[in-house]
Scaffold this motif. Structure first.
Motif, PDB file in Angstrom:
ATOM      1  N   CYS A 188      47.394   8.357 -19.774  1.00 36.20           N
ATOM      2  CA  CYS A 188      46.634   8.456 -18.534  1.00 36.20           C
ATOM      3  C   CYS A 188      46.282   7.098 -17.936  1.00 36.20           C
ATOM      4  CB  CYS A 188      45.393   9.310 -18.764  1.00 36.20           C
ATOM      5  SG  CYS A 188      45.835  11.029 -19.158  1.00 36.20           S
ATOM      6  N   VAL A 189      45.988   6.089 -18.754  1.00 36.01           N
ATOM      7  CA  VAL A 189      45.748   4.755 -18.212  1.00 36.01           C
ATOM      8  C   VAL A 189      47.033   4.200 -17.594  1.00 36.01           C
ATOM      9  CG1 VAL A 189      45.121   2.363 -18.749  1.00 36.01           C
ATOM     10  CG2 VAL A 189      43.840   4.252 -19.771  1.00 36.01           C
ATOM     11  N   ALA A 190      48.138   4.305 -18.317  1.00 34.64           N
ATOM     12  CA  ALA A 190      49.406   3.744 -17.837  1.00 34.64           C
ATOM     13  C   ALA A 190      49.885   4.437 -16.563  1.00 34.64           C
ATOM     14  CB  ALA A 190      50.476   3.844 -18.920  1.00 34.64           C
ATOM     15  N   PHE A 191      49.828   5.764 -16.529  1.00 34.47           N
ATOM     16  CA  PHE A 191      50.272   6.473 -15.324  1.00 34.47           C
ATOM     17  C   PHE A 191      49.375   6.139 -14.136  1.00 34.47           C
ATOM     18  CE2 PHE A 191      52.915   8.708 -18.236  1.00 34.47           C
ATOM     19  CZ  PHE A 191      53.913   9.340 -17.494  1.00 34.47           C
ATOM     20  N   SER A 192      48.080   5.988 -14.381  1.00 28.75           N
ATOM     21  CA  SER A 192      47.162   5.613 -13.308  1.00 28.75           C
ATOM     22  C   SER A 192      47.465   4.212 -12.788  1.00 28.75           C
ATOM     23  CB  SER A 192      45.720   5.685 -13.804  1.00 28.75           C
ATOM     24  OG  SER A 192      45.378   6.993 -14.215  1.00 28.75           O
ATOM     25  N   ALA A 193      47.711   3.279 -13.705  1.00 31.28           N
ATOM     26  CA  ALA A 193      48.023   1.911 -13.307  1.00 31.28           C
ATOM     27  C   ALA A 193      49.334   1.851 -12.530  1.00 31.28           C
ATOM     28  CB  ALA A 193      48.080   1.010 -14.533  1.00 31.28           C
ATOM     29  N   GLU A 194      50.329   2.597 -13.004  1.00 32.45           N
ATOM     30  CA  GLU A 194      51.624   2.606 -12.330  1.00 32.45           C
ATOM     31  C   GLU A 194      51.499   3.145 -10.912  1.00 32.45           C
ATOM     32  OE1 GLU A 194      56.152   4.402 -12.932  1.00 32.45           O
ATOM     33  OE2 GLU A 194      54.662   4.576 -14.531  1.00 32.45           O
ATOM     34  N   ASP A 195      50.801   4.257 -10.751  1.00 33.53           N
ATOM     35  CA  ASP A 195      50.644   4.816  -9.413  1.00 33.53           C
ATOM     36  C   ASP A 195      49.837   3.884  -8.513  1.00 33.53           C
ATOM     37  OD1 ASP A 195      52.159   7.051  -9.865  1.00 33.53           O
ATOM     38  OD2 ASP A 195      50.460   8.347 -10.353  1.00 33.53           O
TER      39      ASP A 195
ATOM     40  N   GLY B   6      50.050   0.138  -3.766  1.00 32.83           N
ATOM     41  CA  GLY B   6      49.724  -1.129  -3.125  1.00 32.83           C
ATOM     42  C   GLY B   6      48.463  -1.811  -3.592  1.00 32.83           C
ATOM     43  N   TYR B   7      47.808  -1.285  -4.604  1.00 38.74           N
ATOM     44  CA  TYR B   7      46.623  -1.945  -5.143  1.00 38.74           C
ATOM     45  C   TYR B   7      47.020  -3.085  -6.070  1.00 38.74           C
ATOM     46  CZ  TYR B   7      44.141   2.240  -3.586  1.00 38.74           C
ATOM     47  OH  TYR B   7      43.634   3.269  -2.825  1.00 38.74           O
ATOM     48  N   ARG B   8      46.178  -4.088  -6.159  1.00 35.48           N
ATOM     49  CA  ARG B   8      46.311  -5.087  -7.216  1.00 35.48           C
ATOM     50  C   ARG B   8      45.645  -4.497  -8.453  1.00 35.48           C
ATOM     51  NH1 ARG B   8      43.924 -11.339  -7.582  1.00 35.48           N
ATOM     52  NH2 ARG B   8      45.563 -12.116  -8.971  1.00 35.48           N
ATOM     53  N   VAL B   9      46.372  -4.451  -9.562  1.00 33.08           N
ATOM     54  CA  VAL B   9      45.926  -3.658 -10.706  1.00 33.08           C
ATOM     55  C   VAL B   9      45.902  -4.499 -11.977  1.00 33.08           C
ATOM     56  CG1 VAL B   9      46.267  -1.538 -12.015  1.00 33.08           C
ATOM     57  CG2 VAL B   9      47.060  -1.667  -9.645  1.00 33.08           C
ATOM     58  N   PHE B  10      44.846  -4.303 -12.764  1.00 32.79           N
ATOM     59  CA  PHE B  10      44.716  -4.935 -14.071  1.00 32.79           C
ATOM     60  C   PHE B  10      44.291  -3.879 -15.086  1.00 32.79           C
ATOM     61  CE2 PHE B  10      43.906  -8.186 -10.936  1.00 32.79           C
ATOM     62  CZ  PHE B  10      44.605  -9.289 -11.409  1.00 32.79           C
ATOM     63  N   VAL B  11      44.859  -3.953 -16.270  1.00 33.19           N
ATOM     64  CA  VAL B  11      44.440  -3.130 -17.403  1.00 33.19           C
ATOM     65  C   VAL B  11      43.604  -4.000 -18.334  1.00 33.19           C
ATOM     66  CG1 VAL B  11      45.216  -1.857 -19.442  1.00 33.19           C
ATOM     67  CG2 VAL B  11      46.414  -1.571 -17.250  1.00 33.19           C
ATOM     68  N   ILE B  12      42.423  -3.527 -18.690  1.00 34.22           N
ATOM     69  CA  ILE B  12      41.531  -4.269 -19.591  1.00 34.22           C
ATOM     70  C   ILE B  12      41.859  -3.816 -21.012  1.00 34.22           C
ATOM     71  CG2 ILE B  12      39.150  -4.902 -20.106  1.00 34.22           C
ATOM     72  CD1 ILE B  12      38.418  -3.867 -17.280  1.00 34.22           C
ATOM     73  N   GLU B  13      42.610  -4.619 -21.722  1.00 38.91           N
ATOM     74  CA  GLU B  13      43.259  -4.156 -22.952  1.00 38.91           C
ATOM     75  C   GLU B  13      42.288  -3.763 -24.063  1.00 38.91           C
ATOM     76  OE1 GLU B  13      47.488  -5.655 -23.628  1.00 38.91           O
ATOM     77  OE2 GLU B  13      46.418  -7.479 -23.025  1.00 38.91           O
ATOM     78  N   ASP B  14      41.208  -4.519 -24.248  1.00 35.29           N
ATOM     79  CA  ASP B  14      40.293  -4.160 -25.339  1.00 35.29           C
ATOM     80  C   ASP B  14      39.348  -3.032 -24.951  1.00 35.29           C
ATOM     81  OD1 ASP B  14      39.098  -6.074 -23.576  1.00 35.29           O
ATOM     82  OD2 ASP B  14      37.533  -6.478 -25.055  1.00 35.29           O
ATOM     83  N   ALA B  15      39.418  -2.576 -23.711  1.00 35.86           N
ATOM     84  CA  ALA B  15      38.651  -1.413 -23.265  1.00 35.86           C
ATOM     85  C   ALA B  15      39.532  -0.164 -23.191  1.00 35.86           C
ATOM     86  CB  ALA B  15      38.015  -1.689 -21.909  1.00 35.86           C
TER      87      ALA B  15
ATOM     88  N   ALA C 149      49.672   0.641  -8.625  1.00 31.14           N
ATOM     89  CA  ALA C 149      50.530  -0.469  -8.227  1.00 31.14           C
ATOM     90  C   ALA C 149      51.514  -0.028  -7.143  1.00 31.14           C
ATOM     91  CB  ALA C 149      51.281  -1.014  -9.436  1.00 31.14           C
ATOM     92  N   ARG C 150      52.096   1.143  -7.304  1.00 32.27           N
ATOM     93  CA  ARG C 150      53.051   1.639  -6.311  1.00 32.27           C
ATOM     94  C   ARG C 150      52.371   1.942  -4.982  1.00 32.27           C
ATOM     95  NH1 ARG C 150      57.923   2.384  -8.623  1.00 32.27           N
ATOM     96  NH2 ARG C 150      58.047   2.844 -10.869  1.00 32.27           N
TER      97      ARG C 150
END
Length: 219
Positions: free
Chosen positions: A161-168, A173-182, A170-171
């Protein structure tokens, strides 16, 4: 963090499925999933003035549950009208304590809760789209109405769910960051080798998604 401006007018923290069902003792537990809660609370008390959350919210007998497919087991894959679907243990059932946002999560800065996966015949990983890839959750419109252009994502699970949310995001047009330890991941093995966490990270990096830690943001 150098190169990242945390302008509260344009930046939002997204909390993906921070629910007991995905934590130790839950129906679809992610190893160490409960460890994300204190990290997220520090972020909510610190640099992020605004946040939204997603909540898996499945009716009993949801089509993504292995129990809805006689002869199938959890983590099998089946063909659905919208494509291949991984089957899961029954989880995040509407109204259950496991489906609630984690009780220790500081919700004071959470301004929107997006419930997903509530349609019986369609699963939903992304905060933006159900798994048919056409049914929207409405989150994109809400963020744009708020003037948000930059998202930081945390929660469960890193590879779904984090990865699919980040991918969408980005597609869209948002600038996206994943906070890895969270975040924490499931890490299912892949037939071609490797696992779903490694594959998701590579896919997101190719789309320009950034990876940071809470220390980068808290200083």
């Amino acid at each position: 963090m150098p190169g990242i401006a945390l302008d509260p007018a344009t930046t939002m923290l997204g909390l993906v499925d921070v629910q007991p069902t995905f934590m130790p003792g839950g129906a679809l537990a992610v190893a160490g999933g409960d460890a994300v809660v204190p990290v997220i609370n520090r972020l909510l008390a610190g640099p992020f003035a605004h946040a939204f959350a997603t909540q898996d919210w499945h009716p009993p007998g949801h089509s993504s549950f292995a129990s809805s497919h006689p002869g199938r087991a959890a983590f099998d894959s089946v063909e659905m009208p919208y494509g291949m679907q991984t089957l899961w243990p029954d989880h995040a059932v509407q109204g259950s304590a496991e489906a609630a946002l984690h009780p220790a999560l500081d919700q004071r800065r959470i301004e929107l809760v997006v419930r997903k996966g509530f349609r019986p015949a369609i699963d939903s990983y992304s905060a933006f789209f159900e798994n048919d890839r056409t049914t929207t959750t409405g989150l994109d419109g809400w963020l744009r109405a708020r003037g948000v252009s930059q998202l930081f994502l945390a929660g469960l699970a890193t590879d779904y769910c984090v990865a699919f949310s980040a991918e969408d995001a980005a597609r869209l047009g948002y600038r996206v960051f994943v906070i890895e330890d969270a975040c924490r991941g499931i890490g299912l093995p892949l037939p071609e080798g490797g696992d779903t966490v490694t594959a998701a990270r590579a896919r997101l990096a190719a789309l320009g998604v950034g990876f940071v830690t809470s220390a980068d943001l808290l200083g």
